[in-house]
Design a protein around this motif. Structure first.
Motif, mmCIF file in Angstrom:
data_model
loop_
_atom_site.group_PDB
_atom_site.id
_atom_site.type_symbol
_atom_site.label_atom_id
_atom_site.label_comp_id
_atom_site.label_asym_id
_atom_site.label_seq_id
_atom_site.Cartn_x
_atom_site.Cartn_y
_atom_site.Cartn_z
ATOM 1 N N VAL A 93 7.127 -4.707 -46.000
ATOM 2 C CA VAL A 93 5.670 -4.555 -45.946
ATOM 3 C C VAL A 93 5.093 -5.414 -44.822
ATOM 4 N N PHE A 94 5.584 -6.633 -44.721
ATOM 5 C CA PHE A 94 5.074 -7.586 -43.732
ATOM 6 C C PHE A 94 5.314 -7.092 -42.306
ATOM 7 N N VAL A 95 6.478 -6.515 -42.069
ATOM 8 C CA VAL A 95 6.834 -6.079 -40.721
ATOM 9 C C VAL A 95 6.093 -4.819 -40.319
ATOM 10 N N THR A 96 5.990 -3.879 -41.249
ATOM 11 C CA THR A 96 5.488 -2.559 -40.869
ATOM 12 C C THR A 96 3.969 -2.471 -40.890
ATOM 13 N N GLN A 97 3.293 -3.399 -41.532
ATOM 14 C CA GLN A 97 1.837 -3.318 -41.587
ATOM 15 C C GLN A 97 1.228 -3.774 -40.261
ATOM 16 N N PRO A 98 0.221 -3.048 -39.776
ATOM 17 C CA PRO A 98 -0.426 -3.417 -38.508
ATOM 18 C C PRO A 98 -1.404 -4.577 -38.696
ATOM 19 N N ILE A 99 -0.882 -5.742 -39.009
ATOM 20 C CA ILE A 99 -1.752 -6.901 -39.217
ATOM 21 C C ILE A 99 -2.171 -7.470 -37.873
ATOM 22 N N GLY A 100 -3.313 -8.129 -37.842
ATOM 23 C CA GLY A 100 -3.829 -8.699 -36.606
ATOM 24 C C GLY A 100 -3.078 -9.967 -36.227
ATOM 25 N N ILE A 101 -3.313 -10.408 -35.004
ATOM 26 C CA ILE A 101 -2.594 -11.573 -34.495
ATOM 27 C C ILE A 101 -2.974 -12.846 -35.263
ATOM 28 N N LYS A 102 -4.246 -12.957 -35.677
ATOM 29 C CA LYS A 102 -4.669 -14.153 -36.401
ATOM 30 C C LYS A 102 -3.994 -14.224 -37.771
ATOM 31 N N LEU A 103 -3.949 -13.076 -38.462
ATOM 32 C CA LEU A 103 -3.318 -13.060 -39.783
ATOM 33 C C LEU A 103 -1.832 -13.355 -39.660
ATOM 34 N N HIS A 104 -1.198 -12.763 -38.660
ATOM 35 C CA HIS A 104 0.219 -13.051 -38.440
ATOM 36 C C HIS A 104 0.430 -14.545 -38.199
ATOM 37 N N PHE A 105 -0.415 -15.127 -37.390
ATOM 38 C CA PHE A 105 -0.274 -16.543 -37.060
ATOM 39 C C PHE A 105 -0.427 -17.411 -38.315
ATOM 40 N N MET A 106 -1.421 -17.083 -39.165
ATOM 41 C CA MET A 106 -1.644 -17.869 -40.380
ATOM 42 C C MET A 106 -0.483 -17.722 -41.356
ATOM 43 N N LEU A 107 0.022 -16.479 -41.515
ATOM 44 C CA LEU A 107 1.178 -16.284 -42.389
ATOM 45 C C LEU A 107 2.409 -17.029 -41.853
ATOM 46 N N SER A 108 2.581 -17.023 -40.536
ATOM 47 C CA SER A 108 3.714 -17.716 -39.931
ATOM 48 C C SER A 108 3.615 -19.222 -40.144
ATOM 49 N N LEU A 109 2.411 -19.768 -39.960
ATOM 50 C CA LEU A 109 2.227 -21.209 -40.186
ATOM 51 C C LEU A 109 2.503 -21.576 -41.643
ATOM 52 N N SER A 110 2.081 -20.716 -42.562
ATOM 53 C CA SER A 110 2.328 -20.983 -43.988
ATOM 54 C C SER A 110 3.833 -20.996 -44.274
ATOM 55 N N ALA A 111 4.549 -20.015 -43.723
ATOM 56 C CA ALA A 111 6.002 -19.968 -43.920
ATOM 57 C C ALA A 111 6.674 -21.187 -43.312
ATOM 58 N N LEU A 112 6.233 -21.579 -42.123
ATOM 59 C CA LEU A 112 6.816 -22.759 -41.469
ATOM 60 C C LEU A 112 6.544 -24.025 -42.283
ATOM 61 N N ALA A 113 5.374 -24.112 -42.881
ATOM 62 C CA ALA A 113 5.052 -25.284 -43.695
ATOM 63 C C ALA A 113 5.996 -25.399 -44.891
ATOM 64 N N VAL A 114 6.255 -24.269 -45.561
ATOM 65 C CA VAL A 114 7.193 -24.290 -46.688
ATOM 66 C C VAL A 114 8.592 -24.660 -46.220
ATOM 67 N N MET A 115 9.019 -24.084 -45.097
ATOM 68 C CA MET A 115 10.341 -24.396 -44.553
ATOM 69 C C MET A 115 10.451 -25.872 -44.189
ATOM 70 N N LEU A 116 9.396 -26.415 -43.583
ATOM 71 C CA LEU A 116 9.408 -27.833 -43.209
ATOM 72 C C LEU A 116 9.515 -28.722 -44.438
ATOM 73 N N ALA A 117 8.810 -28.363 -45.499
ATOM 74 C CA ALA A 117 8.878 -29.154 -46.735
ATOM 75 C C ALA A 117 10.277 -29.109 -47.329
ATOM 76 N N ILE A 118 10.880 -27.933 -47.383
ATOM 77 C CA ILE A 118 12.240 -27.801 -47.918
ATOM 78 C C ILE A 118 13.224 -28.617 -47.081
ATOM 79 N N SER A 119 13.067 -28.554 -45.760
ATOM 80 C CA SER A 119 13.974 -29.290 -44.883
ATOM 81 C C SER A 119 13.772 -30.785 -45.005
ATOM 82 N N THR A 120 12.521 -31.243 -45.022
ATOM 83 C CA THR A 120 12.232 -32.677 -45.098
ATOM 84 C C THR A 120 12.731 -33.269 -46.398
ATOM 85 N N LEU A 121 12.531 -32.540 -47.504
ATOM 86 C CA LEU A 121 12.966 -33.026 -48.813
ATOM 87 C C LEU A 121 14.445 -32.749 -49.081
#
Length: 770
Positions: free
Chosen positions: A19-47
């Motif tokens: 769903v995430f890949v095929t939906q024509p989401i805007g650049i801002k929404l993509h950027f916010m979703l990407s930052l959210s994913a990176l934040a979770v990844m950073l927390a998992i890695s740091t801890l």
């Protein structure tokens, strides 16, 4: 968490991802979703969370990376009608897709790494017979002697252990060579190696011709031995006493097990580690392979033979005609053939040998060229994707190992790609600066976080890029030649145990200075264009940062090819053993502090006030054997004397050649590798990505300055000043009509005549065909 739950999680993630890949989401929404994913990844890695969190981390990384691929392929490729833009643009995206594909294969391989428990311990009556093969070609005799002495002293019943020196440096082909100097050298080597084997109680074995390099040498050993299991140690790989006790027991539990592989650990720095002064603190280059990748391969029954420090089952080797000799990487090729026939392998992570790496950059490149060409040969001649008998997982694992060596092509493309826009204004990446930030930077962050999460303790940030770049300049041509003619590459022996008497530039340095100069010029031109072309500033800024990164990497490479002197051709290993020194007939208790092939350093509390002159006093060192069966004795000369904190430190140089000397070094320095393993573990430290990046930039400035200094004030050595990489001879010696031709040997590399020489010294003409 159960397997079904994990599979369900991945199905859910795959659905969300679709769903995430095929939906024509805007650049801002993509950027916010990407930052959210990176934040979770950073927390998992740091801890440093594991278990289910590992799967969540990898799923989020996969989503970001594949979203980037979708965007990159569908929106950024230049118009095909503009060939000058389109061709380099396709080259760049092909390099990116290769790297992403390798990352995907790596994630698959390392999804569930295995850590094996200690091997089952068998009684002496249950233990199988073992033949230890030490193949040799042109290594220094003292280097070979310590490995043989350590192999002979392995903790194993003596009536079930036979050690063979497989000497390819003393074959008939070399002894009867047309060059009289080379022939005399080979004959002298054969005699000296026979004498050494007689002293150590080791069997000497050579053959008539140097067919099929190391694979042919090992197969000659198989044809002249009978042990149920075969152990292979390279001539510079000294085993710990417990090697067999930590490996043999697995064979009793699994009848289809053909291989137990252990890590290769090196006691000397490679050229990058030595020239950049990182050996004491940074994980070695091979740590990621032996510390993570082999454990991942093991989970898929795909851990493969690495040429040394391994135990193999003879019946399995017999089934495939011995060690494979079609390619120049006989180890991986042999494992591929046996896995395809249903045999199993196993990886033990504990380092049980101490070896040597190439000392010079030239030898390092020669070794890696052989590895890369051999993997290219396997891909071309025995492609694992089409190999019958392999499971899908095994196919992917072998494919990952083969394709890894294609990195020179992508690395060089990444190095030159910014120049297309900077110098020629070509639009090879059709994206705005906003797109670059939203897609490309988040993708790069995801990759860096993933690498640091999975391998951070074993590979520092940006070090992979440096190792790949310094190899790519020369490996690209070698790999291309193997791709075009996969049967052409020949086995080259890697020279080790050499020394550099002074600082100098590597003979391979010139291309690195040329590339660095071009990148610096491009950086200056970028600044000039930035000032003169306001409309292009956004793109120039982005591409300029990319080029600066490449310039820092190229500057670091200048430090790599600026060789620091290394006068010591043998490595000292720390120890803590007690012994006794006889000086002028007086016994003095000593503490051994380190040992090497050449001598010892000992600490004494008192020598009764005796004046000692270095070089003038001889002595006898006595050290109890670690197995409690007697003592080692070796004559020494006192080479240095100094006083530290009230104690006297003596440097001792061995003054005579003998079995006890080599046995003493093997027992004292290598018998217990606990200190070596502790040193290895101490370097496994994960680093902060931001701080590591800043330090790498500072490091690049420092090494650039050193590299430029070397270019101005250090000369390139002559060919005689450093050891070169020597290829095995290809000129056949005269043979009888009954001897098989080389073509016949290629068809059946196992069956070739050999010469069997026992430890006793035979008289001239006493060699008998095996």
């Amino acid at each position: 968490m159960g397997k079904f739950a994990i599979r369900g999680l991945w199905v859910l993630i795959a659905t969300i991802f679709t769903v995430f890949v095929t939906q024509p989401i805007g650049i801002k929404l993509h950027f916010m979703l990407s930052l959210s994913a990176l934040a979770v990844m950073l927390a998992i890695s740091t801890l440093r969370l594991a278990g289910i969190w590992r799967h969540i981390f990898l799923a989020l990384a996969s989503m970001l990376i594949i979203r980037y691929i979708y965007w990159r392929v569908t929106e950024t490729i230049p118009d095909p009608s503009q060939l000058l833009d389109f061709i380099p643009g396709v080259m760049l995206i092909a390099a990116e897709l290769y790297c992403i594909g390798m990352l995907g294969l790596g994630l698959f391989v390392n999804a569930q790494p295995v850590t094996r428990p200690q091997a089952p311990q068998l009684s002496d009556q249950e233990l199988p017979t073992v033949d230890v093969f030490v193949p040799s070609y042109n290594e220094d005799q003292d280097l070979v002697a310590v490995t043989l002495a350590a192999a002979k002293a392995l903790d194993y019943p003596g009536d079930k252990l036979t050690v063979y020196l497989l000497d390819d440096g003393g074959t008939d082909e070399k002894i009867y060579a047309a060059d009289p100097v080379a022939a005399a050298k080979a004959a002298a080597r054969r005699r000296s190696m026979q004498t050494l084997c007689a002293e150590l109680g080791v069997r000497y074995l050579t053959r008539q011709r140097n067919l099929h390099a190391k694979a042919g040498n090992l197969n000659n050993g198989l044809a002249n031995s009978t042990g149920e299991l075969v152990v292979v140690f390279d001539a510079d790989h000294v085993p710990a006493r417990e090697f067999l006790r930590e490996t043999i027991g697995f064979f009793g539990r699994e009848p289809k097990l053909f291989l137990v592989q252990t890590p290769h650990f090196f006691v000397n720095p490679d050229p990058l580690e030595r020239n950049l002064s990182t050996f004491a603190k940074m994980p070695s280059e091979n740590e990621m392979f032996y510390g993570a990748i082999q454990k991942g391969l093991d989970s898929w029954n795909a851990a493969f033979f690495c040429g040394s420090a391994a135990v193999l089952r003879r019946t399995a080797l017999d089934e495939v005609g011995g060690f494979a000799g079609v390619t120049i990487t006989e180890d991986c090729e042999t494992a591929l053939e046996l896995h395809a026939r249903g045999w199993k392998s196993l990886y033990v992570q504990k380092p049980l040998i101490a070896g040597l790496q190439p000392e010079t950059f030239e030898a390092f490149v020669g070794q890696r060229s052989r590895w890369g060409q051999g993997m290219m040969q396997i891909f071309m001649l025995k492609n694992p994707l089409f190999k019958r008998g392999l499971s899908l997982a095994q196919k992917l694992c072998y494919l990952s190992s083969n394709l890894f060596w294609w990195f020179p092509f992508s690395r060089l493309i990444f190095m030159i790609s910014p120049l297309f826009f900077i110098l020629f204004n070509l639009q090879i990446y059709d994206a705005s600066p906003q797109d670059f930030v939203a897609y490309t930077l988040t993708y790069i962050a995801a990759v860096l976080l993933t690498q640091n999460y999975l391998y951070g303790r074993l590979r520092w940030p940006w070090i992979s890029e440096l190792y790949e770049y310094v190899q790519s300049v020369y490996l690209a041509g070698a790999l291309a030649s193997a791709f075009l003619n996969p049967r052409a590459p020949k086995f080259n022996v890697t020279q080790k145990g050499t020394s550099l008497s002074e600082d100098n530039l590597s003979r391979l340095a010139l291309p690195f200075y040329v590339i660095f100069g071009v990148l610096v010029a491009a950086t200056i031109y970028t600044v000039a264009r930035y000032v003169a072309e306001p409309a292009s500033r956004d793109l120039l800024f982005v591409v300029g940062i990319w080029n600066i990164f490449n310039t820092v990497l190229a500057g670091l490479a200048l430090g790599v090819v600026s060789e620091r002197r290394e006068r010591r051709s043998v490595q000292r290993l720390a120890t803590n053993r007690r012994g006794e020194l006889l000086v002028q007939g007086q016994p003095v208790p000593v503490l051994l502090m380190d040992a090497s092939i050449g001598g010892l350093k000992v600490k004494v509390a008192d020598l009764a006030g005796q004046p000692l002159s270095p070089g003038r006093h001889s002595a006898l060192i006595r050290v109890p054997r670690s197995d409690g069966e007697g003592v080692f004795e070796a004559p020494v000369t006192i080479s240095s004397v100094r006083t530290v904190e009230g104690a006297r430190l003596l440097g001792l140089r061995f003054s005579a050649v003998g079995g006890d000397r080599h046995g003493l070094v093997a027992d004292v320095a290598y018998g217990d590798l606990a200190g070596v393993r502790a040193m290895r573990a101490a370097r496994h430290r994960q680093r902060n990505l931001v701080l590591a990046t800043l330090e790498t930039a500072i490091w690049g400035i420092r090494e650039t300055a050193r590299g430029l200094f070397f270019a101005l004030f250090r000369r390139t050595p002559t060919p005689a000043a450093v050891a070169d990489v020597e290829a095995l001879p290809r000129v056949p010696a005269p043979v009888s009509a009954a001897e098989p031709s080389e073509d016949a040997a290629i068809a059946s590399p196992r069956h070739e005549p050999g010469l069997r020489l026992e430890p006793r010294l035979p008289q001239a003409g006493a060699f008998s065909a095996a």
